[in-house]
Design a protein around this motif. Structure first.
Motif, PDB file in Angstrom:
ATOM      1  N   TRP A  44       4.504  30.759   1.850  1.00  0.00           N
ATOM      2  CA  TRP A  44       5.300  30.969   3.098  1.00  0.00           C
ATOM      3  C   TRP A  44       4.577  30.079   3.940  1.00  0.00           C
ATOM      4  O   TRP A  44       3.877  30.408   4.902  1.00  0.00           O
ATOM      5  CB  TRP A  44       5.257  32.478   3.303  1.00  0.00           C
ATOM      6  N   SER A  45       5.009  28.830   4.244  1.00  0.00           N
ATOM      7  CA  SER A  45       4.663  28.019   5.149  1.00  0.00           C
ATOM      8  C   SER A  45       5.564  28.205   6.451  1.00  0.00           C
ATOM      9  O   SER A  45       6.663  28.434   6.300  1.00  0.00           O
ATOM     10  CB  SER A  45       4.572  26.487   4.629  1.00  0.00           C
ATOM     11  N   ARG A  46       5.013  27.781   7.432  1.00  0.00           N
ATOM     12  CA  ARG A  46       5.840  27.637   8.658  1.00  0.00           C
ATOM     13  C   ARG A  46       6.563  29.030   9.138  1.00  0.00           C
ATOM     14  O   ARG A  46       7.647  29.077   9.352  1.00  0.00           O
ATOM     15  CB  ARG A  46       6.643  26.645   8.790  1.00  0.00           C
ATOM     16  N   SER A 111      21.407  35.672   2.281  1.00  0.00           N
ATOM     17  CA  SER A 111      20.209  35.061   2.551  1.00  0.00           C
ATOM     18  C   SER A 111      20.367  33.943   3.509  1.00  0.00           C
ATOM     19  O   SER A 111      20.935  32.902   3.365  1.00  0.00           O
ATOM     20  CB  SER A 111      20.218  34.253   1.077  1.00  0.00           C
ATOM     21  N   ALA A 112      19.553  34.196   4.844  1.00  0.00           N
ATOM     22  CA  ALA A 112      19.682  33.191   5.715  1.00  0.00           C
ATOM     23  C   ALA A 112      19.020  31.923   5.160  1.00  0.00           C
ATOM     24  O   ALA A 112      19.170  30.984   5.818  1.00  0.00           O
ATOM     25  CB  ALA A 112      18.675  33.886   6.971  1.00  0.00           C
ATOM     26  N   SER A 196      12.004  35.437   4.213  1.00  0.00           N
ATOM     27  CA  SER A 196      11.784  34.042   4.082  1.00  0.00           C
ATOM     28  C   SER A 196      11.728  33.403   5.490  1.00  0.00           C
ATOM     29  O   SER A 196      11.702  34.089   6.669  1.00  0.00           O
ATOM     30  CB  SER A 196      13.383  33.623   3.704  1.00  0.00           C
ATOM     31  N   PRO A 197      11.188  32.212   5.556  1.00  0.00           N
ATOM     32  CA  PRO A 197      10.983  31.458   6.933  1.00  0.00           C
ATOM     33  C   PRO A 197      12.276  31.471   7.858  1.00  0.00           C
ATOM     34  O   PRO A 197      12.180  31.555   9.009  1.00  0.00           O
ATOM     35  CB  PRO A 197      10.654  30.008   5.992  1.00  0.00           C
ATOM     36  N   ALA A 214       5.860  43.620  11.821  1.00  0.00           N
ATOM     37  CA  ALA A 214       6.117  42.710  10.573  1.00  0.00           C
ATOM     38  C   ALA A 214       7.544  42.634  10.125  1.00  0.00           C
ATOM     39  O   ALA A 214       8.077  43.902   9.993  1.00  0.00           O
ATOM     40  CB  ALA A 214       5.024  42.749   9.547  1.00  0.00           C
ATOM     41  N   MET A 215       7.896  41.571   9.659  1.00  0.00           N
ATOM     42  CA  MET A 215       9.144  41.382   8.741  1.00  0.00           C
ATOM     43  C   MET A 215       8.970  42.077   7.256  1.00  0.00           C
ATOM     44  O   MET A 215       7.851  41.660   6.954  1.00  0.00           O
ATOM     45  CB  MET A 215       9.553  39.833   8.493  1.00  0.00           C
ATOM     46  N   GLY A 216       9.587  42.709   6.818  1.00  0.00           N
ATOM     47  CA  GLY A 216       9.556  43.422   5.457  1.00  0.00           C
ATOM     48  C   GLY A 216      10.709  42.690   4.475  1.00  0.00           C
ATOM     49  O   GLY A 216      11.883  42.536   5.138  1.00  0.00           O
ATOM     50  N   GLU A 217      10.792  43.170   3.407  1.00  0.00           N
ATOM     51  CA  GLU A 217      11.629  42.885   2.462  1.00  0.00           C
ATOM     52  C   GLU A 217      11.821  43.967   1.291  1.00  0.00           C
ATOM     53  O   GLU A 217      10.903  44.746   0.924  1.00  0.00           O
ATOM     54  CB  GLU A 217      11.696  41.479   1.714  1.00  0.00           C
TER      55      GLU A 217
END
Length: 366
Positions: A44-46, A111-112, A196-197, A214-217
Motif C-alpha cells: 500500500w504505497s501513498r 470499488s473506488a 485501497s489508496p 483507521a480505515m478498515g475493510e
C-alpha cells in the motif's frame, strides 16, 4: 408465494482484518484484539493514514484461483469469498440449483480504486477509448453483487444498497421485503468495503484531514430466511424483531437516534430492560463527541453497551460497519448466559443525518 413470518438469521460469516472466516472474526471480537496496523509500504504505497485494518494477505486469486480473477477488484473478491464461505457452511454443493436464493449487498460506491484507475487510464492513454475493457465492469457499483451471483449461480433477485453508514441495516430491511413478497426463499445479505489508496484519499479529503480512526475493510454476510422455512439442523441465531430509519432535519442527532430507537422498541413491544446488548458504529460528530454511544448509554446503561466491543477494532468499514457490529453481537452472544435479556439493538448513524436501527431477538422467537 409471499410470507408473513418473521425473517431470521440462521448462519453468518465474515472476512475481516481478524482473518478469512467467521471463526477468526469471533475470536478477535471476544478477545477484543485490535486488528489495525501500519499499512505494508510494499503493498500500500501513498496512503494518507498511518494505520489501517486490512484482511491479512488477501488477494482474490489466492482464495478463488486464477480463472476469472485476473480483473476482479478487491471489493468483489471479498464479497465472492464471503459468499463462498457461507454457502459452504450451509453445505450447498457447487452447481446445485440456487434459483430461489437472493443476494443483497451493501457498499458505499463499490470499488473506488477501480473507478480511479479507469479514469486515469482514459486521461493518460493514447486515446480516451484505449482502456482495458475488462476493467470497465469493476467501476460499476453493483459489480461485486453481480460477480457473487455469477460465480455461485445465485439466480434470485440481486440488489446493491448504498445508504452511507446505515447501508447494512437498510440491506437487511430490503432482504426482509424480498422474503415477505415471495421474491426469494432465502437471501444472502451482506455489506463489503475494500481498503485501497483511492478510498483512503477520498475519505481523507471528504473529512478535511486524517480520519478519527483507521480505515478498515472486509465483508460480513448473513443468511436471512423466513422463520417457518428454517430446515432441521440449522439453528436460529437471531430474529429481526424491528427496525426504524429516519433523517435528522434539525441538526440534533441525539434526538433523532433516541426517537428512532424508542419508536422501534415501542412497536416491537420490547422494554429497554430486555435489551442484552446495544451497539453502534461509534459515530463521532464534528467536535469529536461520541454521539451514538452516549445515546445508547443513556437508554440502556454502560453494561449493555460495553458488552460488545465497538467497530474500532478492525477500523472504519463505512457501509459495512453495522453488519460487522451485528456479527460482533452474534459472536459474543454465542454460549453467553442472557437470562431475561434476550434482545440486541444495533444502530447506525451517518454524517449526512441519516439514522437507522434494528432490533434482534437473540436465539430466535420464544
Amino acid at each position: 408465494m409471499s410470507t408473513t413470518t418473521a425473517p431470521v438469521i440462521s448462519a453468518w460469516t465474515a472476512i475481516s482484518p481478524f482473518g478469512p472466516d467467521r471463526v477468526c472474526f469471533a475470536e478477535g471480537v471476544r478477545s477484543r484484539r485490535v486488528a489495525t496496523a501500519p499499512p505494508d509500504p510494499d503493498r500500500w504505497s501513498r496512503v494518507p493514514e498511518a494505520m489501517a485494518g486490512t484482511v491479512p494477505g488477501f488477494e482474490p486469486r489466492e482464495y478463488l484461483g486464477n480463472k476469472g480473477t485476473r480483473a476482479m477488484n478487491r471489493v468483489s473478491g471479498l464479497t465472492v469469498v464471503a459468499a463462498k464461505n457461507l454457502l459452504a457452511d450451509l453445505e450447498v454443493p457447487p452447481g446445485a440449483a440456487r434459483d430461489d436464493i437472493g443476494f443483497v449487498l451493501g457498499t458505499t460506491t463499490g470499488s473506488a480504486q477501480s473507478m480511479m484507475n479507469l479514469t486515469r487510464a482514459s486521461l493518460t492513454g493514447d486515446k480516451p477509448d484505449h482502456v482495458e475493457p475488462a476493467a470497465v465492469p469493476g467501476c460499476v457499483m453493483n459489480c461485486a453483487a453481480g460477480q457473487a451471483a455469477i460465480w455461485h449461480g445465485l439466480k434470485g433477485p440481486n440488489a446493491t444498497i448504498a445508504a452511507g453508514r446505515t447501508t447494512g441495516l437498510q440491506a437487511l430491511d430490503y432482504s426482509r421485503r424480498l422474503l415477505r413478497a415471495g421474491r426469494a426463499a432465502r437471501v444472502l445479505c451482506g455489506a463489503a468495503e475494500e481498503y485501497s489508496p483511492a478510498r483512503s484519499w477520498v475519505e481523507h479529503h471528504r473529512r478535511g484531514g486524517p480520519a478519527a480512526r483507521a480505515m478498515g475493510e472486509g465483508c460480513a454476510m448473513f443468511l436471512v430466511e423466513p422463520a417457518d422455512q428454517v430446515p432441521a439442523g440449522r439453528t436460529v441465531l437471531a430474529t429481526l424483531a424491528g427496525s426504524d430509519s429516519r433523517v435528522c432535519l434539525d441538526g440534533y442527532l441525539p434526538g433523532a437516534i433516541t426517537a428512532a430507537v424508542r419508536s422501534m422498541l415501542t412497536r416491537a413491544g420490547v422494554g429497554a430492560h430486555r435489551v442484552w446488548a446495544a451497539t453502534g458504529g461509534d459515530f463521532l460528530d464534528t467536535n469529536g463527541n461520541a454521539v451514538e454511544s452516549a445515546v445508547l448509554r443513556e437508554l440502556f446503561g454502560d453494561e449493555v453497551v460495553d458488552r460488545v466491543p465497538d467497530s474500532g477494532l478492525i477500523g472504519d468499514t463505512s457501509s459495512a460497519t453495522a453488519l460487522f457490529q451485528l456479527a460482533a453481537v452474534l459472536s459474543v452472544a454465542e454460549g453467553a448466559g442472557r437470562g431475561d435479556r434476550d434482545h440486541a439493538v444495533v444502530t447506525a448513524v451517518d454524517d449526512d443525518g441519516s439514522v437507522a436501527c434494528a432490533l434482534f431477538e437473540l436465539g430466535g422467537s420464544r
